[in-house]
Design an enzyme around this catalytic site. Structure first.
Site, PDB file in Angstrom:
ATOM      1  N   HIS A   1      -3.363   1.542   3.570  1.00  0.00           N
ATOM      2  CA  HIS A   1      -3.807   0.524   4.505  1.00  0.00           C
ATOM      3  C   HIS A   1      -5.313   0.439   4.431  1.00  0.00           C
ATOM      4  O   HIS A   1      -5.983   1.459   4.276  1.00  0.00           O
ATOM      5  CB  HIS A   1      -3.370   0.877   5.939  1.00  0.00           C
ATOM      6  CG  HIS A   1      -3.410  -0.285   6.853  1.00  0.00           C
ATOM      7  ND1 HIS A   1      -4.567  -0.694   7.471  1.00  0.00           N
ATOM      8  CD2 HIS A   1      -2.451  -1.149   7.241  1.00  0.00           C
ATOM      9  CE1 HIS A   1      -4.307  -1.759   8.200  1.00  0.00           C
ATOM     10  NE2 HIS A   1      -3.038  -2.066   8.073  1.00  0.00           N
TER      11      HIS A   1
ATOM     12  N   ASP B   1       5.021  -1.425   7.454  1.00  0.00           N
ATOM     13  CA  ASP B   1       6.102  -2.053   6.696  1.00  0.00           C
ATOM     14  C   ASP B   1       7.073  -1.056   6.073  1.00  0.00           C
ATOM     15  O   ASP B   1       8.113  -1.453   5.561  1.00  0.00           O
ATOM     16  CB  ASP B   1       5.511  -2.932   5.582  1.00  0.00           C
ATOM     17  CG  ASP B   1       4.789  -4.126   6.161  1.00  0.00           C
ATOM     18  OD1 ASP B   1       5.375  -4.758   7.052  1.00  0.00           O
ATOM     19  OD2 ASP B   1       3.662  -4.405   5.742  1.00  0.00           O
TER      20      ASP B   1
END
Ligand code: ACO
Length: 429
Positions: free
Chosen positions: A307, A364
Site C-alpha cells: 500500500h 482488498d
C-alpha cells in the site's frame, strides 16, 4: 517547530511556510516556489505531495490507523451503518435521530432511476464489465437532472445530488448485474434498509425471493463502511481533479469510478480472487507465486499486498479478516481460497523481501473472499468498492467546492522531447 523552511537555490534563499495539521502532520508549502525561483518540484506518483488540506479523514500509515471525521473506522464498522457513516463523511458529524431519519427517507425518495435510463442497460452486450456501465450511467444522470448542472449549485442542490447519487448508484449496480445474467430487474423497495434493499435487487427473482440473512447484511454493511473514504487515494484525487475544473458532481464521480477500476486500486479485489483461483488450480503451490512476485525480471505482483500509505498494516484488512472468519463459521462455508489466502499471508509476513519493503495485506486481500461468500460475482467486486467509496468522493468534492482557496488542478512537467525543428513536407521525408 519551524514556521518556515528555507530553500537555497543558486544562492537565493526562498522562504517556504510550514503548514501543520491538527494531528501534527507537517508540510512545506512550495506554492510560491516556481514564481520565485523558476523551478518546479518533481514527485512522480505524488508520493510526497499534499494536494489540499482536508478535514474528512485522517490516517497514519506507520501506526496503521484510519479515522473518519475523527472517529476510528473500527468503531464505525462495529456500531454504525453505511447510511449513517455516509452522513458523517458528507456533513462532518454524526446525525441525530431526526436527521438520520430524514436522510434515510431521502434515499427512498431517490432510489429509482429514470425509466428511460433503464433502456440503456439493454443496449450493452451482456459481457460488459459493470464498472463500464456504472461510470457511463452516473455521467448520464447529468442528462436526466439538468437542473443541477450549473457552475455554482446551491448547498441544497448539492445535498440533493449527493443523496440521489448514493441511492441511485446502488440501483444501477444491481441492474447492471441483472442485465449481465439476463434476468429481469428488481426495483428498489421502500420497506428495506440500504443494504437489504441492494441484496434484494441483486438476488431476488420473480420465482425465488431473496432470503435476507442478517450475518450477510452485517458483513456487507461493514465492508461498505470500511471502504467509505481513504483521503487522497487515486480515485478520490481524480474526483477532486475533475471537479476542480468545476465539472459537475456526476461527471466527477464518473471519472472517479474509472480511476477505481484499475487493478492497482479498486480492481485489486477482483485481481486477488483471480490470483487465488489461479494458484489453487495450479495445485496450491503458493511459494512458486511468492518467488515470482519477488523476481524483478517478472511483472507479476502478489495482489492484495502493499500500500502506498500503510507501512505497518492496513487496519481495514484486520477487521475484514476477522469478519471473514466469523461469517464463514456462521454460514458453515468452507472456501479453499480463504485457507489459501491465510497461508499466503502467513508466508509473506515471514519473508524478508516483503518485510524489508513493508508489504502487508491491504483492504482488498480478504474483501473479495467475503463478496464471493455473499454470492457477488467476480466482476462486481470493484463495483462494490465504488458503492462503498461514493460518500467519500462526494465529501471530498463538496469540501473542495466549498473551499474558496481551491484552484483548478494543473501540474507542471519537465519536457524531455525533441528540441525545436521544422516541419518537413511528406514528399521530403
Ligand atoms: N508484490 C510484490 N512486490 C511488491 C508489491 C506486491 N504486491 N507491491 C510492491 N512491491 C514492491 C515493488 O516491486 C517495489 O520493490 P523495489 O523497491 O525493489 O522496486 C516496492 O515493493 C515498493 O513498491 P511500489 O510499487 O513502489 O509501491 P507503491 O506505493 O507505488 O504501490 C501498490 C503501491 C500499487 C498498492 C503496490 O503495492 C501494488 O501494486 N500492490 C498490488 C496491487 C494491490 O493490491 N492494490 C490495492 C491497493 S489498496 C487500494 O487501492 C484500495
Amino acid at each position: 517547530m519551524a514556521d518556515n523552511v528555507q530553500i537555497n537555490i543558486d544562492g537565493k534563499i526562498i522562504e517556504c511556510p510550514v503548514i501543520v495539521g491538527t494531528e501534527g502532520e507537517r508540510a512545506i508549502d512550495i506554492s510560491k516556489l516556481r514564481t520565485q525561483s523558476g523551478l518546479i518540484t518533481m514527485d512522480p506518483g505524488f508520493g510526497n505531495t499534499g494536494a489540499c488540506q482536508s478535514a474528512i479523514t485522517y490516517l497514519d500509515g506507520d501506526k496503521g490507523f484510519l479515522r473518519y471525521r475523527g472517529i476510528p473506522v473500527e468503531q464505525l464498522a462495529e456500531n454504525s451503518t453505511f447510511v449513517e457513516t455516509s452522513y458523517l463523511l458528507i456533513y462532518g458529524r454524526l446525525p441525530n435521530a431526526q436527521e438520520l431519519e430524514a436522510f434515510s427517507d431521502a434515499f427512498n425518495e431517490h432510489s429509482m432511476i429514470h425509466e428511460d435510463m433503464v433502456n440503456f442497460f439493454h443496449a450493452y452486450p451482456s459481457t460488459t464489465h459493470p464498472m463500464a456501465i456504472l461510470s457511463a450511467m452516473v455521467c448520464a444522470m447529468s442528462a436526466y437532472y439538468p437542473e443541477f448542472i450549473k457552475e455554482e449549485p446551491t448547498k441544497q442542490e448539492i445535498n440533493r445530488i449527493a443523496v440521489q447519487l448514493l441511492s441511485k448508484v446502488r440501483t444501477i449496480c444491481a441492474f447492471s448485474y441483472k442485465k449481465s445474467i439476463g434476468e429481469p430487474f428488481v426495483y428498489p423497495r421502500h420497506d428495506l434498509h440500504y443494504v437489504h434493499n441492494f441484496l434484494n435487487m441483486m438476488f431476488s427473482s420473480p420465482t425465488n425471493p431473496y432470503q435476507i440473512d442478517d450475518d450477510v447484511v452485517n458483513a456487507l454493511q461493514m465492508l461498505l463502511i470500511l471502504h467509505a473514504d481513504h483521503e487522497q487515494n487515486c480515485s478520490t484525487s481524480t474526483v477532486r481533479l475533475v471537479g476542480s475544473s468545476h465539472a459537475n458532481l456526476y461527471a466527477s464521480i464518473s471519472a472517479g469510478i474509472c480511476a477505481l477500476w484499475g487493478p492497482l486500486h479498486g480492481g485489486a479485489n477482483q485481481a486477488v480472487i483471480e490470483m487465488l483461483e489461479m494458484i489453487h488450480k495450479d495445485g496450491g503451490d503458493f511459494n512458486k507465486y511468492i518467488a515470482k512476485a519477488k523476481d524483478k525480471s517478472n511483472t507479476f505482483r502478489l495482489m492484495g499486498f502493499g500500500h502506498r500509505v500503510y507501512k505497518n498494516f492496513d487496519p481495514r484488512a484486520r477487521v475484514i479478516k476477522k469478519c471473514a472468519d466469523n461469517l464463514f463459521n456462521k454460514l458453515g462455508i468452507n472456501d479453499p481460497l480463504l485457507d489459501l489466502a491465510k497461508r499466503i499471508e502467513e508466508a509473506v509476513l515471514k519473508d524478508e523481501y516483503f518485510i524489508e519493503r513493508k508489504l502487508y495485506p491491504n483492504v482488498d486481500f480478504y474483501s473479495g473472499i467475503i463478496f464471493r461468500a455473499i454470492g457477488i460475482p467476480l466482476n462486481m467486486f470493484p463495483v462494490m468498492f465504488a458503492i462503498g467509496r461514493l460518500p467519500g468522493w462526494i465529501a471530498h468534492w463538496k469540501e473542495m467546492i466549498d473551499d474558496p482557496t481551491s484552484k483548478i488542478g494543473r501540474p507542471y512537467q519537465i519536457y524531455t522531447g525533441s528540441l525545436k525543428k521544422d516541419y518537413v513536407p511528406i514528399e521530403q521525408r
